[in-house]
Design an enzyme around this catalytic site. Structure first.
Site, PDB file in Angstrom:
ATOM      1  N   HIS A 140       0.805  -1.221   0.000  1.00 19.09           N
ATOM      2  CA  HIS A 140       0.000   0.000   0.000  1.00 19.09           C
ATOM      3  C   HIS A 140       0.841   1.276   0.000  1.00 19.09           C
ATOM      4  O   HIS A 140       0.283   2.373   0.002  1.00 19.09           O
ATOM      5  CB  HIS A 140      -0.942   0.007   1.209  1.00 19.09           C
ATOM      6  CG  HIS A 140      -2.140  -0.853   1.006  1.00 19.09           C
ATOM      7  ND1 HIS A 140      -2.096  -2.229   1.129  1.00 19.09           N
ATOM      8  CD2 HIS A 140      -3.411  -0.541   0.650  1.00 19.09           C
ATOM      9  CE1 HIS A 140      -3.299  -2.720   0.872  1.00 19.09           C
ATOM     10  NE2 HIS A 140      -4.112  -1.719   0.578  1.00 19.09           N
ATOM     11  N   TYR A 145      -9.003   8.636   1.965  1.00 25.39           N
ATOM     12  CA  TYR A 145      -9.055   7.191   2.209  1.00 25.39           C
ATOM     13  C   TYR A 145      -7.870   6.827   3.095  1.00 25.39           C
ATOM     14  O   TYR A 145      -6.724   7.129   2.771  1.00 25.39           O
ATOM     15  CB  TYR A 145      -8.970   6.472   0.867  1.00 25.39           C
ATOM     16  CG  TYR A 145      -9.390   5.021   0.838  1.00 25.39           C
ATOM     17  CD1 TYR A 145      -9.550   4.260   1.977  1.00 25.39           C
ATOM     18  CD2 TYR A 145      -9.617   4.397  -0.382  1.00 25.39           C
ATOM     19  CE1 TYR A 145      -9.940   2.929   1.917  1.00 25.39           C
ATOM     20  CE2 TYR A 145     -10.012   3.067  -0.465  1.00 25.39           C
ATOM     21  CZ  TYR A 145     -10.164   2.345   0.686  1.00 25.39           C
ATOM     22  OH  TYR A 145     -10.546   1.019   0.627  1.00 25.39           O
TER      23      TYR A 145
END
Length: 104
Positions: free
Chosen positions: A22, A41
């Site tokens: 990520h 997010y």
């Protein structure tokens, strides 16, 4: 803006790998999320319980739900199946949370 929160799991031996994948996410995936109205997010890891807590602000449920049908999302889900529990369609097993308090 619609605020969403959900919980997922990560495999006990995959915390570091999940985080590595990520940081950063694929540029193509980032572009799809943004073009579908996702903002702010964030995903948090609870190492003791192997839980992932995610929050996102979206412009519409319809646009957010459309992300799942994109090619890049389908590839991402498949890429992540070895580090977290997945549904038969490779989407992460997740539970949406109900907001009970918000301080603007």
């Amino acid at each position: 803006m619609i605020r969403k929160a959900f919980v997922m799991q990560v495999n006990p031996d995959a915390h570091e790998e999940y985080q590595r994948r990520h940081n950063p996410i694929w540029l193509e995936l980032e572009a799809v999320l943004k073009s579908h109205g996702a903002h702010n997010y964030a995903i948090y890891l609870d190492k003791a319980r192997n839980l992932l807590f995610a929050t996102v602000e979206i412009e519409s449920e319809e646009r957010w739900n459309a992300v799942a049908s994109t090619d890049v999302c389908q590839r991402w889900w498949k890429y992540m199946t070895d580090v977290m529990p997945a549904n038969p369609d490779n989407s992460p097993v997740s539970s949406e949370l109900q907001e009970v308090f918000y301080l603007p």
